[in-house]
Scaffold this active site. Structure first.
Site, PDB file in Angstrom:
ATOM      1  N   SER A 185     -27.073 151.985  72.127  1.00 38.40           N
ATOM      2  CA  SER A 185     -25.876 152.135  72.934  1.00 38.40           C
ATOM      3  C   SER A 185     -26.301 152.193  74.398  1.00 38.40           C
ATOM      4  CB  SER A 185     -25.119 153.398  72.493  1.00 38.40           C
ATOM      5  OG  SER A 185     -23.964 153.606  73.276  1.00 38.40           O
ATOM      6  N   TYR A 245     -18.235 146.352  79.410  1.00 43.93           N
ATOM      7  CA  TYR A 245     -19.489 146.840  78.832  1.00 43.93           C
ATOM      8  C   TYR A 245     -19.339 148.302  78.430  1.00 43.93           C
ATOM      9  CZ  TYR A 245     -24.373 148.145  78.333  1.00 43.93           C
ATOM     10  OH  TYR A 245     -25.569 148.621  77.833  1.00 43.93           O
ATOM     11  N   LYS A 276     -19.620 149.888  74.501  1.00 49.32           N
ATOM     12  CA  LYS A 276     -20.540 150.952  74.108  1.00 49.32           C
ATOM     13  C   LYS A 276     -19.789 152.204  73.665  1.00 49.32           C
ATOM     14  CE  LYS A 276     -24.310 148.628  74.699  1.00 49.32           C
ATOM     15  NZ  LYS A 276     -25.109 148.194  73.533  1.00 49.32           N
TER      16      LYS A 276
END
Length: 273
Positions: free
Chosen positions: A134, A148, A152
């Site tokens: 992660s 992004y 995650k």
């Protein structure tokens, strides 16, 4: 006892560094990536210890086939490291549908497909360790990395749930959460949205923040840490990597708790009688 480890995104960056660290100590590695010609030197050096597999993690069918091929070749899979992923840089408003979907396909769905593929094998073995790469940006956020960050955060939620579901099968689950490192994640591997000039000041602030001396870690320094994680009989659910991740996460979580406390009475009012 040597382990059998499947690593996605193994052709460069963390994946490549970790694959070689495992091979050096005698583990067997299934090194998956889009361009396996980059793995020829590892194959020449380590021979039968390494099995290169060409894989686009966005392809669910290919992901299951890769896992089955790995199992047939080595007889088991002890560790899955879901490392494949990339960064999409740009403001939320700038992000196209294609860019957003591609980011989630690789960073989230790619993790899901490999995880689903390996679970029956690990359940049958009654052992295994799934490691999701992660980011500390799965816990906090930075501007111009909205998609992004979201990908995650999704990996974090999926993995925390997974850990509670599979512990009884003898399967350990960990999230590795690096801060910034000097890999090509923000270089050749990164994608940029088409810019809107109105966000130039935001991007300038972001650039200044990530230009602070020493903010990026040395990726080679993570190899021994990953070996320790894999070798631990009781690995943590979450492991931050780098010296900047912890203070950044701690500050944001303290601020969140303060906000929850400030609005606590209003929250309780919303419950009703």
């Amino acid at each position: 006892m040597s382990k059998v480890i499947l690593i996605t995104g193994a052709t460069k960056g963390f994946g490549r560094i970790w694959a070689e660290a495992f091979l050096k100590r005698g583990d067997s590695v299934i090194a998956a990536g889009r361009n396996i010609t980059a793995l020829e030197d590892l194959k020449n050096k380590y021979g039968d210890l390494v099995l290169p597999i060409q894989l686009d993690v966005n392809d669910r069918k290919a992901s299951f086939e890769a896992v089955n091929k790995a199992k047939e070749h080595f007889g088991r899979i002890d560790v899955l490291i879901n490392n494949a992923g990339y960064g999409l840089f740009g403001a939320v408003e700038e992000t196209s549908e294609e860019e957003a979907r591609n980011q989630m396909e690789t960073n989230f769905f790619g993790v899901l497909w490999l995880t689903q593929a390996v679970l029956p094998i690990m359940r049958e073995q009654k052992s295994g360790h799934i490691i999701q790469v992660s980011s500390f940006l799965g816990l906090i956020t930075l501007p111009v990395l909205g998609l992004y960050n979201a990908s995650k955060f999704a990996v974090e939620g999926l993995t925390e749930t997974l850990a509670s579901e599979v512990k009884g099968f003898g399967i350990n689950v960990s999230l590795v959460e690096p801060n910034g490192y000097t890999t090509d994640w923000s270089g050749e591997s990164a994608f940029q949205t088409q810019s809107l000039s109105v966000y130039d000041p935001v991007k300038a602030g972001f650039k200044a923040a990530v230009s602070a001396p020493g903010i990026f870690g040395n990726p080679e320094a993570t190899a021994n840490v990953i070996l320790k994680l894999v070798d631990n009989d009781n690995p943590p659910l979450r492991l931050l990597l780098g010296s900047f991740a912890y203070p950044a996460v701690k500050k944001v979580y303290e601020e969140r708790l303060e906000g929850f406390e400030e609005w606590k009475l209003v929250s309780e009012e919303a419950h009703g009688a």
